[in-house]
Scaffold this motif. Structure first.
Motif: not given
Length: 156
Positions: A41, A44, A75
């Protein structure tokens, strides 16, 4: 397959299946053992398990890439990107990604076994046994069935 070829393949799948470009890095990670891939996250980036390609082939890895791209695109869009979210489940089904990856079998033909239980706590009163992988202090706990004292037994 090299990391550069994987990068091009992920970019192609992203455009073809999601109609959105993949603008980060996709690499192989040989240290992955129980998972097909993972999405980071913070950066990425996506990592793919190369053992899945060697054992199960391109079709299975494509489904894994689609799974990781679902995490990626949702996301970045600020929508539900976790496995339990409805947005994730809906997008995964729409693009044909896999919910779970296939198990990797060792060279001797056996699946990876979980660590066996090393300790058993037995209730002195009713005899109920509680199996544990980690050692724990029985003086701090009581039996869940009768509230009796527990005794630690080692299986080693």
């Amino acid at each position: 397959m090299s990391n550069e070829e994987l990068q091009a393949w992920v970019e192609e799948i992203s455009i073809h299946s999601f109609h959105i470009p993949f603008k980060h890095r996709a690499t192989f990670n040989r240290r992955l053992s129980t998972t097909g891939g993972r999405y980071f996250m913070k950066s990425h980036n996506i990592e793919i398990n190369p053992h899945q390609l060697e054992i199960h082939g391109k079709e299975e890895v494509e489904r894994i890439i689609k799974h990781e791209l679902c995490h990626y695109h949702l996301h970045l869009a600020g929508r539900g990107y976790k496995h339990r979210d409805a947005d994730f489940k809906k997008l995964l089904q729409a693009v044909g990604g896999s919910r779970f990856c296939k198990a990797i079998v060792k060279s001797d033909g056996k699946k990876r076994k979980p660590e066996p239980y090393r300790y058993v706590l037995r209730c002195v009163e009713c005899g109920t046994e509680y199996k544990r992988k980690r050692k724990m202090d029985p003086a701090r706990y009581r039996c869940g069935r009768c509230s009796g004292h527990l005794r630690l037994l080692m299986l080693d």
